[in-house]
Design a protein around this motif. Structure first.
Motif, PDB file in Angstrom:
ATOM      1  N   ASP A 233       0.823  -1.211   0.000  1.00 15.32           N
ATOM      2  CA  ASP A 233       0.000   0.000   0.000  1.00 15.32           C
ATOM      3  C   ASP A 233       0.859   1.265   0.000  1.00 15.32           C
ATOM      4  OD1 ASP A 233       0.923  -0.548   2.554  1.00 15.32           O
ATOM      5  OD2 ASP A 233      -1.061  -0.732   3.446  1.00 15.32           O
ATOM      6  N   VAL A 234       1.872   1.301   0.850  1.00 12.69           N
ATOM      7  CA  VAL A 234       2.775   2.455   0.885  1.00 12.69           C
ATOM      8  C   VAL A 234       3.544   2.550  -0.427  1.00 12.69           C
ATOM      9  CG1 VAL A 234       4.782   3.462   2.039  1.00 12.69           C
ATOM     10  CG2 VAL A 234       2.965   2.402   3.392  1.00 12.69           C
ATOM     11  N   SER A 235       3.959   1.405  -0.954  1.00  6.83           N
ATOM     12  CA  SER A 235       4.693   1.396  -2.217  1.00  6.83           C
ATOM     13  C   SER A 235       3.850   1.952  -3.353  1.00  6.83           C
ATOM     14  CB  SER A 235       5.152  -0.024  -2.559  1.00  6.83           C
ATOM     15  OG  SER A 235       5.995  -0.530  -1.558  1.00  6.83           O
ATOM     16  N   LEU A 236       2.568   1.617  -3.378  1.00  8.71           N
ATOM     17  CA  LEU A 236       1.674   2.128  -4.413  1.00  8.71           C
ATOM     18  C   LEU A 236       1.547   3.645  -4.311  1.00  8.71           C
ATOM     19  CD1 LEU A 236      -0.444   1.747  -6.665  1.00  8.71           C
ATOM     20  CD2 LEU A 236      -2.157   1.411  -4.861  1.00  8.71           C
ATOM     21  N   ALA A 237       1.345   4.151  -3.108  1.00 12.81           N
ATOM     22  CA  ALA A 237       1.218   5.599  -2.929  1.00 12.81           C
ATOM     23  C   ALA A 237       2.494   6.319  -3.353  1.00 12.81           C
ATOM     24  CB  ALA A 237       0.880   5.921  -1.477  1.00 12.81           C
ATOM     25  N   ARG A 238       3.630   5.764  -3.003  1.00 14.70           N
ATOM     26  CA  ARG A 238       4.903   6.393  -3.382  1.00 14.70           C
ATOM     27  C   ARG A 238       5.069   6.411  -4.902  1.00 14.70           C
ATOM     28  NH1 ARG A 238       8.951   7.450  -0.194  1.00 14.70           N
ATOM     29  NH2 ARG A 238      10.496   6.786  -1.731  1.00 14.70           N
ATOM     30  N   ALA A 239       4.710   5.296  -5.542  1.00 11.83           N
ATOM     31  CA  ALA A 239       4.845   5.225  -6.997  1.00 11.83           C
ATOM     32  C   ALA A 239       3.941   6.234  -7.680  1.00 11.83           C
ATOM     33  CB  ALA A 239       4.538   3.810  -7.481  1.00 11.83           C
ATOM     34  N   VAL A 240       2.693   6.353  -7.229  1.00 14.86           N
ATOM     35  CA  VAL A 240       1.751   7.303  -7.830  1.00 14.86           C
ATOM     36  C   VAL A 240       2.221   8.733  -7.611  1.00 14.86           C
ATOM     37  CG1 VAL A 240      -0.602   8.215  -7.673  1.00 14.86           C
ATOM     38  CG2 VAL A 240      -0.225   5.741  -7.708  1.00 14.86           C
ATOM     39  N   LYS A 241       2.701   9.024  -6.405  1.00 16.23           N
ATOM     40  CA  LYS A 241       3.134  10.385  -6.096  1.00 16.23           C
ATOM     41  C   LYS A 241       4.396  10.748  -6.863  1.00 16.23           C
ATOM     42  CE  LYS A 241       2.817  13.412  -2.094  1.00 16.23           C
ATOM     43  NZ  LYS A 241       2.641  13.473  -0.625  1.00 16.23           N
ATOM     44  N   ARG A 242       5.303   9.802  -6.975  1.00 16.95           N
ATOM     45  CA  ARG A 242       6.532  10.055  -7.746  1.00 16.95           C
ATOM     46  C   ARG A 242       6.219  10.366  -9.203  1.00 16.95           C
ATOM     47  NH1 ARG A 242      10.395   5.103  -5.685  1.00 16.95           N
ATOM     48  NH2 ARG A 242      11.470   6.201  -3.992  1.00 16.95           N
ATOM     49  N   ALA A 243       5.150   9.775  -9.716  1.00 20.28           N
ATOM     50  CA  ALA A 243       4.776   9.983 -11.117  1.00 20.28           C
ATOM     51  C   ALA A 243       3.948  11.248 -11.311  1.00 20.28           C
ATOM     52  CB  ALA A 243       4.005   8.768 -11.634  1.00 20.28           C
ATOM     53  N   GLY A 244       3.836  12.048 -10.262  1.00 21.11           N
ATOM     54  CA  GLY A 244       3.127  13.313 -10.374  1.00 21.11           C
ATOM     55  C   GLY A 244       1.675  13.271  -9.956  1.00 21.11           C
ATOM     56  N   GLY A 245       1.220  12.151  -9.422  1.00 23.25           N
ATOM     57  CA  GLY A 245      -0.169  12.037  -9.003  1.00 23.25           C
ATOM     58  C   GLY A 245      -0.420  12.622  -7.622  1.00 23.25           C
ATOM     59  N   ARG A 246      -1.657  12.958  -7.351  1.00 24.16           N
ATOM     60  CA  ARG A 246      -2.059  13.468  -6.043  1.00 24.16           C
ATOM     61  C   ARG A 246      -2.684  12.338  -5.241  1.00 24.16           C
ATOM     62  NH1 ARG A 246      -5.697  18.514  -5.656  1.00 24.16           N
ATOM     63  NH2 ARG A 246      -5.179  18.045  -3.469  1.00 24.16           N
ATOM     64  N   THR A 247      -2.193  12.146  -4.026  1.00 27.56           N
ATOM     65  CA  THR A 247      -2.669  11.060  -3.189  1.00 27.56           C
ATOM     66  C   THR A 247      -3.322  11.623  -1.928  1.00 27.56           C
ATOM     67  OG1 THR A 247      -0.596  10.832  -1.944  1.00 27.56           O
ATOM     68  CG2 THR A 247      -0.778   9.619  -4.024  1.00 27.56           C
ATOM     69  N   TRP A 248      -4.240  10.839  -1.379  1.00 30.46           N
ATOM     70  CA  TRP A 248      -4.906  11.222  -0.134  1.00 30.46           C
ATOM     71  C   TRP A 248      -5.129   9.980   0.698  1.00 30.46           C
ATOM     72  CZ3 TRP A 248      -9.204   9.827   2.538  1.00 30.46           C
ATOM     73  CH2 TRP A 248      -9.580  10.667   3.604  1.00 30.46           C
ATOM     74  N   LEU A 249      -4.896  10.108   2.009  1.00 34.59           N
ATOM     75  CA  LEU A 249      -5.103   9.009   2.952  1.00 34.59           C
ATOM     76  C   LEU A 249      -5.788   9.547   4.202  1.00 34.59           C
ATOM     77  CD1 LEU A 249      -4.602   6.147   4.172  1.00 34.59           C
ATOM     78  CD2 LEU A 249      -2.352   6.998   4.898  1.00 34.59           C
ATOM     79  N   GLY A 250      -6.796   8.833   4.678  1.00 34.36           N
ATOM     80  CA  GLY A 250      -7.465   9.245   5.897  1.00 34.36           C
ATOM     81  C   GLY A 250      -8.153   8.073   6.564  1.00 34.36           C
ATOM     82  N   LEU A 251      -8.764   8.357   7.694  1.00 36.71           N
ATOM     83  CA  LEU A 251      -9.500   7.342   8.443  1.00 36.71           C
ATOM     84  C   LEU A 251     -10.888   7.158   7.839  1.00 36.71           C
ATOM     85  CD1 LEU A 251      -8.546   8.423  12.071  1.00 36.71           C
ATOM     86  CD2 LEU A 251      -7.630   6.476  10.787  1.00 36.71           C
ATOM     87  N   ALA A 252     -11.372   5.931   7.886  1.00 41.14           N
ATOM     88  CA  ALA A 252     -12.659   5.609   7.258  1.00 41.14           C
ATOM     89  C   ALA A 252     -13.803   5.726   8.253  1.00 41.14           C
ATOM     90  CB  ALA A 252     -12.619   4.198   6.684  1.00 41.14           C
ATOM     91  N   ASP A 253     -14.939   6.148   7.752  1.00 38.66           N
ATOM     92  CA  ASP A 253     -16.185   6.140   8.512  1.00 38.66           C
ATOM     93  C   ASP A 253     -17.154   5.086   8.000  1.00 38.66           C
ATOM     94  OD1 ASP A 253     -15.647   8.319  10.313  1.00 38.66           O
ATOM     95  OD2 ASP A 253     -15.897   9.685   8.613  1.00 38.66           O
ATOM     96  N   ARG A 254     -16.980   4.646   6.750  1.00 35.30           N
ATOM     97  CA  ARG A 254     -17.943   3.730   6.126  1.00 35.30           C
ATOM     98  C   ARG A 254     -17.275   2.498   5.529  1.00 35.30           C
ATOM     99  NH1 ARG A 254     -22.601   6.589   5.630  1.00 35.30           N
ATOM    100  NH2 ARG A 254     -23.474   5.278   4.001  1.00 35.30           N
ATOM    101  N   VAL A 255     -16.044   2.243   5.945  1.00 33.72           N
ATOM    102  CA  VAL A 255     -15.306   1.078   5.452  1.00 33.72           C
ATOM    103  C   VAL A 255     -14.738   0.348   6.673  1.00 33.72           C
ATOM    104  CG1 VAL A 255     -13.395   0.263   4.032  1.00 33.72           C
ATOM    105  CG2 VAL A 255     -14.719   2.256   3.315  1.00 33.72           C
ATOM    106  N   ASP A 256     -15.055  -0.937   6.802  1.00 30.98           N
ATOM    107  CA  ASP A 256     -14.684  -1.691   8.006  1.00 30.98           C
ATOM    108  C   ASP A 256     -14.029  -3.019   7.633  1.00 30.98           C
ATOM    109  OD1 ASP A 256     -16.342  -0.057  10.157  1.00 30.98           O
ATOM    110  OD2 ASP A 256     -17.691  -0.446   8.483  1.00 30.98           O
ATOM    111  N   SER A 257     -13.066  -3.424   8.436  1.00 32.82           N
ATOM    112  CA  SER A 257     -12.503  -4.765   8.297  1.00 32.82           C
ATOM    113  C   SER A 257     -13.298  -5.721   9.170  1.00 32.82           C
ATOM    114  CB  SER A 257     -11.037  -4.788   8.724  1.00 32.82           C
ATOM    115  OG  SER A 257     -10.553  -6.124   8.767  1.00 32.82           O
ATOM    116  N   VAL A 258     -13.668  -6.857   8.601  1.00 36.45           N
ATOM    117  CA  VAL A 258     -14.437  -7.851   9.343  1.00 36.45           C
ATOM    118  C   VAL A 258     -13.563  -9.032   9.764  1.00 36.45           C
ATOM    119  CG1 VAL A 258     -16.602  -7.224   8.235  1.00 36.45           C
ATOM    120  CG2 VAL A 258     -15.170  -9.009   7.197  1.00 36.45           C
ATOM    121  N   ARG A 259     -12.266  -8.931   9.521  1.00 35.78           N
ATOM    122  CA  ARG A 259     -11.386 -10.045   9.884  1.00 35.78           C
ATOM    123  C   ARG A 259     -11.214 -10.097  11.402  1.00 35.78           C
ATOM    124  NH1 ARG A 259      -8.331 -12.769   6.707  1.00 35.78           N
ATOM    125  NH2 ARG A 259      -8.122 -11.113   5.152  1.00 35.78           N
TER     126      ARG A 259
END
Length: 392
Positions: A233-259
């Motif tokens: 996940d971190v590698s993907l964000a770094r790759a996108v940002k290095r290529a000039g993309g805008r990234t955003w990360l935050g805490l979820a209110d409507r997405v849950d892990s059920v594991r």
């Protein structure tokens, strides 16, 4: 003045700096951006779900994704990564009116790829020319409207990667002790606010829920650019940002892990499988991490209690002050997880567990077991410029 006093003062100074100058890592206000204009034409979206031996959690997660109401065209591609528990059959049985579901299996895993990323690559290929790709894990449940809100945030704010840290389970005692601290430590390593600034070199994402623009992924070299990354996940964000993309990360209110993580052992494996990879398999970084964790998290309570018992007021005062700052920065994360702030002083004990998990991760690597997950073990990458490398 005793040595413990000096060390406790250093710990106190470290906590003052962390609380005031480290990107506001302890704040929990980074939530999905809103307020942008909704698109006049909703773009096509394909959700790609890599799944290996996930028959137990799919009934709790997949129906929520298939039930998403989206104004444009959307479908789900579940990639059965050579499961042995009937994952594909369970997924097909869950198909229902809603989003179209395709279940597919990738070719055998080639050398140099992690299983999850090989499955993601296959799923991305099956997605055709969809404008957005939702990369979401098999244990992630999406509440109604989640997909629409993700796309609206990406389109309305000109983002190329929109990632949410799914709310993990905190049902068992060990989950309540370890899970909020897991997210807290992640945010300390990758402050969300700093990661979300386009000019910052910090970049991070949460693998459980990442919506990425196809064009941005292609500019970054596709999934193949991070094919050997354990911390994908971190590698993907770094790759996108290095290529000039805008990234955003935050805490979820409507997405849950059920594991579920009913005991300490599965939580231990979750952390230790990638902890040493995060340190780039470096003994020096491991030593620095152990010393740093001990100084910042263990010294304050030790100094507070020792100073109190021996009558060393200044030592006790410095220790309690650092401990209070630590607990104060942890309290917002506990509130996010619905836990009482009174649990915040327990953070040093949890930090000790994480220290031991990190050491165990290194020991497993030195014994040749490396980063392992779902029956697979991955060696460290050979390239010097491995994409998991992080620089703040």
């Amino acid at each position: 003045m005793t040595v413990l006093w000096w060390v406790s003062v250093v710990a106190l100074v470290a906590w003052v700096w962390l609380a005031a100058c480290h990107g506001g890592f302890w704040r929990t206000d980074q939530r999905l951006p809103r307020g942008g204009a909704e698109p006049s034409r909703w773009p096509d979206v394909v959700a790609v779900v890599p799944a290996r031996d996930e028959a137990g959690v799919l009934p709790l997660s997949l129906p929520s994704l298939l039930a998403q109401r989206y104004p444009g065209r959307a479908r789900v591609v579940l990639v059965d990564d050579h499961s042995t528990d009937g994952t594909a059959e369970v997924a097909l049985a869950l198909a229902a009116p809603g989003l179209e579901l395709e279940v597919t299996t990738p070719p055998p895993l080639p050398e140099g790829w992690t299983g999850k990323l090989w499955a993601l690559r296959h799923g991305v290929e099956r997605a055709g020319d969809a404008e957005w790709l939702l990369l979401t894990d098999a244990d992630i449940a999406h509440r109604p409207g989640s997909l629409r809100e993700l796309v609206a945030a990406g389109e309305g704010h000109g983002l190329d990667l929109v990632s949410q840290m799914a709310r993990l389970r905190v049902a068992s005692g060990w989950e309540r002790l370890i899970v909020p601290a897991f997210v807290y430590f992640f945010a300390q390593l990758y402050p969300f606010r700093r990661s979300n600034r386009p000019a910052s070199r910090t970049a991070a994402a949460a693998g459980g829920c990442s919506l990425v623009r196809r064009r941005a992924l292609e500019r970054a070299g596709g999934v193949a650019a991070i094919r050997g990354a354990v911390i994908d996940d971190v590698s993907l964000a770094r790759a996108v940002k290095r290529a000039g993309g805008r990234t955003w990360l935050g805490l979820a209110d409507r997405v849950d892990s059920v594991r579920p993580y009913p005991g300490l052992a599965p939580l231990w494996r979750m952390v230790s499988r990638s902890a040493y990879a995060q340190l780039r398999y470096s003994p020096l970084l491991l030593l620095g991490t152990v010393v740093g964790l001990a100084l910042v998290y263990l010294v304050p309570p030790i100094a507070a209690v020792t100073g109190l018992l021996t009558g060393e007021r200044w030592t006790s005062g410095a220790g309690f002050a650092a401990w209070a700052l630590m607990a104060g920065t942890f309290a917002p994360m506990l509130r996010y997880y619905g836990r009482p702030a009174a649990e915040a002083p327990l953070l040093p004990f949890t930090a000790l567990l994480y220290l031991l998990m990190t050491v165990d991760s290194a020991v497993r690597h030195w014994r040749g077991r490396g980063a392992s997950w779902k029956g697979r073990t991955y060696p460290p990458p050979q390239r010097v410029d491995d994409p998991t490398t992080h620089r703040a």
